[in-house]
Design an enzyme around this catalytic site. Structure first.
Site, mmCIF file in Angstrom:
data_model
loop_
_atom_site.group_PDB
_atom_site.id
_atom_site.type_symbol
_atom_site.label_atom_id
_atom_site.label_comp_id
_atom_site.label_asym_id
_atom_site.label_seq_id
_atom_site.Cartn_x
_atom_site.Cartn_y
_atom_site.Cartn_z
ATOM 1 C CE LYS A 136 71.480 -80.098 -45.710
ATOM 2 N NZ LYS A 136 72.000 -78.719 -45.902
ATOM 3 C CD GLU B 84 75.466 -88.260 -44.070
ATOM 4 O OE1 GLU B 84 74.813 -89.311 -43.881
ATOM 5 O OE2 GLU B 84 75.182 -87.424 -44.945
ATOM 6 C CB SER C 212 69.479 -73.223 -50.098
ATOM 7 O OG SER C 212 70.762 -72.673 -49.855
HETATM 8 C C1 LIG Z 1 72.986 -78.371 -46.848
HETATM 9 C C2 LIG Z 1 72.788 -77.053 -47.471
HETATM 10 C C3 LIG Z 1 73.074 -76.825 -48.840
HETATM 11 C C4 LIG Z 1 73.686 -77.857 -49.739
HETATM 12 O O1 LIG Z 1 72.920 -78.993 -49.963
HETATM 13 P P1 LIG Z 1 72.244 -79.305 -51.385
HETATM 14 O O2 LIG Z 1 71.873 -80.738 -51.259
HETATM 15 O O3 LIG Z 1 73.279 -79.062 -52.443
HETATM 16 O O4 LIG Z 1 71.090 -78.400 -51.536
HETATM 17 C C5 LIG Z 1 72.791 -75.578 -49.370
HETATM 18 N N1 LIG Z 1 72.279 -74.591 -48.609
HETATM 19 C C6 LIG Z 1 72.006 -74.765 -47.300
HETATM 20 C C7 LIG Z 1 71.439 -73.623 -46.524
HETATM 21 C C8 LIG Z 1 72.241 -76.000 -46.684
HETATM 22 O O5 LIG Z 1 71.977 -76.162 -45.374
#
Ligand SMILES: *Cc1c(COP(=O)(O)O)cnc(C)c1O
Length: 404
Positions: A94, A116, A382
């Site tokens: 993010k 948010e 992610s």
């Molecule tokens: C917020 C988040 C997601 C989901 O958000 P996307 O917009 O679908 O990428 C996935 N993995 C992690 C670690 C997150 O914090």
């Protein structure tokens, strides 16, 4: 590495085929037009590009490594590679778009970033970016989530952000979005709403994708350096869809690369309210200012959704994903809570990497895919799992041999 921002899609009105666009009150449309213009100007600006590239390198720690998970590969039969977004500053992908949004806001002369947050991940990343560029930051969060996600609430406050409780309705993510929109409508001039994924009205699905595309640009180069080839498969989890778009973008024109977006099947894919598999179970519709696949209840309102991964429980999805599904470029599959938790322990115990439960959905699907075919699989990891360890041990510890 610098990002390239040129793309065919969306069109000027923000549409990817029939999806996307901007379905908002006229007073907000004027503000969105202003943001779109500012972004289109700035993305070609060498100063902006080099400032962002420098922050990615020296602040976030990019490029994030690409890691060949050899033990998992041996057990499951395909070559599995992990793009380590979990190693970024703040522990997830993010920060890539929050820095871009914060720099843009600063250049536009805005004073305050607002957003948010559900579990607090977007809130923490944005509060971090706000502190870095020297802007105020208001984060709207449901009262129920504030009680549940205490460590992230404390992080945001330490970083200097105001955490504002949404106290109506079910007091969770949807109410937080309502409260943030209401606050934004009151003052769209000094504030800017920094959306947390590739969702919302134009230009956010385009802009957030562009900022996140650093993931795929790096991964493509890293994979080619390591193997001399392109990966056969890409796998990423899909909540709003930003980490997945960030990985997929650089490979969309490479016909030999198959792509898999993984949605949460939750506790039960056949029961309304027990999953958040928007593309598997949803239908086109407008919510939060854009057209995309969405999960609707009997009234046509956004359905209550559920996933063990709070970053994945959203009843719509980024419009480019809806487009990529319809044209058949990306396959969308789903993974249950149980499968995700199993993959959470598999990756922890075979590679020494504790993933976010969101990312564990992608890992779980990659393991299924590996059992079906030999090739190579590049998984977007992610985020890291520190935020999830107490929850996992409380609910699944016994099952995996951990005493309370
Ligand atoms: C917020 C988040 C997601 C989901 O958000 P996307 O917009 O679908 O990428 C996935 N993995 C992690 C670690 C997150 O914090």
């Amino acid at each position: 590495m610098e990002n390239t921002f040129e793309h065919d899609l969306p069109n000027k009105e923000g549409f990817f085929g029939e999806y996307g666009g901007s379905f908002i009150p006229p007073e907000l449309q004027a503000v969105m037009d202003e943001i779109t213009q500012a972004y289109l100007d700035i993305r070609e600006d060498p100063d902006f590009r080099s400032e962002l590239a420098s922050l990615y390198k020296h602040y976030v720690g990019r490029p994030s490594p690409l890691f060949h998970a050899k033990r998992l590969s041996e057990v499951y039969g395909a070559d599995i590679y992990l793009k380590r977004e979990d190693l970024n500053h703040t522990g997830a992908h993010k920060i890539n778009h929050c820095l871009g949004e914060a720099l843009l806001a600063k250049k536009m002369g805005k004073k305050k970033l607002i957003a948010e947050t559900g579990a607090g991940q977007h809130g923490v990343a944005l509060a971090t970016a706000a502190a870095l560029v020297g802007m105020e930051c208001d984060i709207y969060m449901g009262e129920v989530d504030i009680a549940k996600e205490h460590p992230n609430v404390v992080r945001m406050k330490i970083l200097g952000a105001n955490v504002i409780a949404a106290t109506h309705g079910r007091k969770t993510l949807k109410e937080a979005v309502d409260a943030a929109f209401e606050a934004y409508l009151k003052d769209p001039v000094t504030q800017i709403y920094a959306i947390g994924s590739v969702v919302g009205p134009h230009p956010f699905p385009m802009m957030v994708r562009d900022f996140q595309s650093i993931i795929g640009n790096e991964a493509k180069q890293q994979f080619q350096e390591m193997t001399g080839r392109l990966p056969d498969n890409l796998v990423a989890c899909v909540g709003g869809g930003s980490n997945a778009m960030g990985l997929f973008d650089a490979f969309l024109a490479e016909e030999t690369v198959a792509m898999w977006g993984v949605e949460p099947a939750g506790r039960d894919l056949t029961q309304d309210g027990e999953h958040a598999a928007t593309m598997t179970k949803g239908q086109p519709g407008v919510m939060h200012g854009f057209n995309s696949y969405m999960l609707k209840d009997d009234q046509g309102e956004p359905m209550e959704v559920y996933s063990v991964a709070s970053g994945l429980d959203y009843p719509s999805v980024g419009p480019q994903h809806s487009y990529l599904k319809d044209i058949g470029r990306v396959n969308y599959e789903s993974i249950s809570d149980e499968e995700a938790i199993s993959a959470f322990f598999e990756l922890s115990r075979r590679e020494g990497i504790i993933p976010a439960i969101e990312s564990a959905h992608a890992v779980a699907y990659a393991l299924k895919l590996a059992e079906q075919q030999k090739g190579s699989i590049l998984v977007n990891l992610s985020g890291r799992g520190d935020k999830d360890i107490d929850f996992v041990v409380e609910h699944y510890g016994q099952q995996y041999g951990i005493e309370g």
